[in-house]
Design a protein around this motif. Sequence first.
Motif, PDB file in Angstrom:
ATOM      1  N   ALA A  61      -1.624  10.205   5.700  1.00 18.11           N
ATOM      2  CA  ALA A  61      -1.991   9.734   4.358  1.00 18.11           C
ATOM      3  C   ALA A  61      -1.848   8.225   4.241  1.00 18.11           C
ATOM      4  N   LEU A  62      -0.777   7.670   4.799  1.00 15.31           N
ATOM      5  CA  LEU A  62      -0.547   6.231   4.722  1.00 15.31           C
ATOM      6  C   LEU A  62      -1.519   5.452   5.611  1.00 15.31           C
ATOM      7  N   SER A  63      -1.851   6.040   6.761  1.00 21.01           N
ATOM      8  CA  SER A  63      -2.786   5.344   7.665  1.00 21.01           C
ATOM      9  C   SER A  63      -4.141   5.169   6.998  1.00 21.01           C
ATOM     10  N   GLU A  64      -4.511   6.114   6.144  1.00 22.55           N
ATOM     11  CA  GLU A  64      -5.762   6.000   5.393  1.00 22.55           C
ATOM     12  C   GLU A  64      -5.697   4.879   4.362  1.00 22.55           C
ATOM     13  N   LYS A  65      -4.475   4.426   4.070  1.00 25.04           N
ATOM     14  CA  LYS A  65      -4.257   3.311   3.140  1.00 25.04           C
ATOM     15  C   LYS A  65      -3.966   2.013   3.904  1.00 25.04           C
ATOM     16  N   ASN A  66      -4.288   2.021   5.204  1.00 28.18           N
ATOM     17  CA  ASN A  66      -4.019   0.851   6.064  1.00 28.18           C
ATOM     18  C   ASN A  66      -2.531   0.507   6.123  1.00 28.18           C
ATOM     19  N   CYS A  67      -1.747   1.549   6.167  1.00 31.54           N
ATOM     20  CA  CYS A  67      -0.291   1.374   6.278  1.00 31.54           C
ATOM     21  C   CYS A  67       0.223   2.268   7.408  1.00 31.54           C
ATOM     22  N   GLU A  75       0.826  -1.207   0.000  1.00 30.84           N
ATOM     23  CA  GLU A  75       0.000   0.000   0.000  1.00 30.84           C
ATOM     24  C   GLU A  75       0.866   1.264   0.000  1.00 30.84           C
ATOM     25  N   CYS A  76       2.021   1.179   0.644  1.00 35.53           N
ATOM     26  CA  CYS A  76       2.951   2.306   0.655  1.00 35.53           C
ATOM     27  C   CYS A  76       3.464   2.587  -0.749  1.00 35.53           C
ATOM     28  N   VAL A  77       3.872   1.539  -1.453  1.00 33.67           N
ATOM     29  CA  VAL A  77       4.349   1.669  -2.831  1.00 33.67           C
ATOM     30  C   VAL A  77       3.240   2.207  -3.734  1.00 33.67           C
ATOM     31  N   LYS A  78       2.027   1.689  -3.528  1.00 31.61           N
ATOM     32  CA  LYS A  78       0.883   2.125  -4.333  1.00 31.61           C
ATOM     33  C   LYS A  78       0.642   3.620  -4.160  1.00 31.61           C
ATOM     34  N   TYR A  79       0.750   4.095  -2.916  1.00 31.09           N
ATOM     35  CA  TYR A  79       0.546   5.513  -2.630  1.00 31.09           C
ATOM     36  C   TYR A  79       1.633   6.372  -3.282  1.00 31.09           C
ATOM     37  N   GLU A  87      12.519   3.862  -3.254  1.00 27.70           N
ATOM     38  CA  GLU A  87      13.319   2.650  -3.447  1.00 27.70           C
ATOM     39  C   GLU A  87      12.931   1.636  -2.368  1.00 27.70           C
ATOM     40  N   VAL A  88      12.460   0.490  -2.793  1.00 29.28           N
ATOM     41  CA  VAL A  88      12.099  -0.571  -1.854  1.00 29.28           C
ATOM     42  C   VAL A  88      13.363  -1.307  -1.429  1.00 29.28           C
TER      43      VAL A  88
END
Length: 304
Positions: A272-278, A238-242, A251-252
């Motif tokens: 912002a990430l928490s809204e993406k379940n991250c 989800e982090c990468v997707k965002y 960079e992963v």
Amino acid sequence: MEYILETNQLEKTYHHFKAINDLNMHIAKGTIYGLIGKNGAGKTTLIRLICGLQNPTNGTYTIYGIPNTDKQILDVRKRMGAIIETPSIRLDATAEDNLKEQYRMMGLPSFDNLQEILKLVGLMDTGKKKAKHFSLGMKQRLGIAIALAGNPDFLILDEPINGLDPEGIIEIRELILKLNKERGITFLISSHYLDELSKIATDYGFIENGHMIQEIRKEELEKKCKKRLELEVSNIKECVKYFEEKQFPYEVISNEKIYLYHKMNITELAIALSEKNCIINKFEEKEESLESYYINLMGGDNHV
């Protein structure tokens, strides 16, 4: 790519000590190559080998494509200039007389471009002033002037700003950049002053125990050293997707770790990430200097 200098598994052994060990090096035409390593790493030994002051125990090197075992290497070295450890100057002579002596030693037919060289290094107006009365910066510039006799297109400088005051350092830096840009001179520079070296070098070689640990271009090094936010997250997908949605450079590193190369408020990012379940479990801002990169590469803090 055209290389001025290449070494192939170069070695230099003194009794049972390997000062240079299986060293491979590549200096491209027109570059300013910074050679970095602690005292005793083999920098000066390597330079002495390249300049023909010593012979390698094993391995080979080429200058302008000519192998060191070829008789033509003597003619090729006339295209080189070097200052090893300290400038070779006569303290009881003027800048002009020092340069004339070098011309005579090289068997040059005339002093045609002597004044041009003195002007280039900023010593045109020293007149009858003896070199012993020069500042350290002036002596170093005189050394470079002597190295420029014969119009070389490859200069080797061993610790060119060692002991200089800030003004002298700036003068040498600007001179090197000018010679590189206007005359196309390729440089090999050995230096402990990593911050200063980072202002002029286009390529780097990191040497340890006589072995080349890494060669790297300035652009690649800057990419590795640029400011980043190191994140450990609960949901890497989800982090990468965002980041992809926002077109943020990233960079992963692992299933939990990711680097973000984008300036952003950490609180806003966490929301912002928490809204993406991250969830951000850990974060750290980093901006590496050449010195810290070198220390990390060598795996310690006692190398410079």
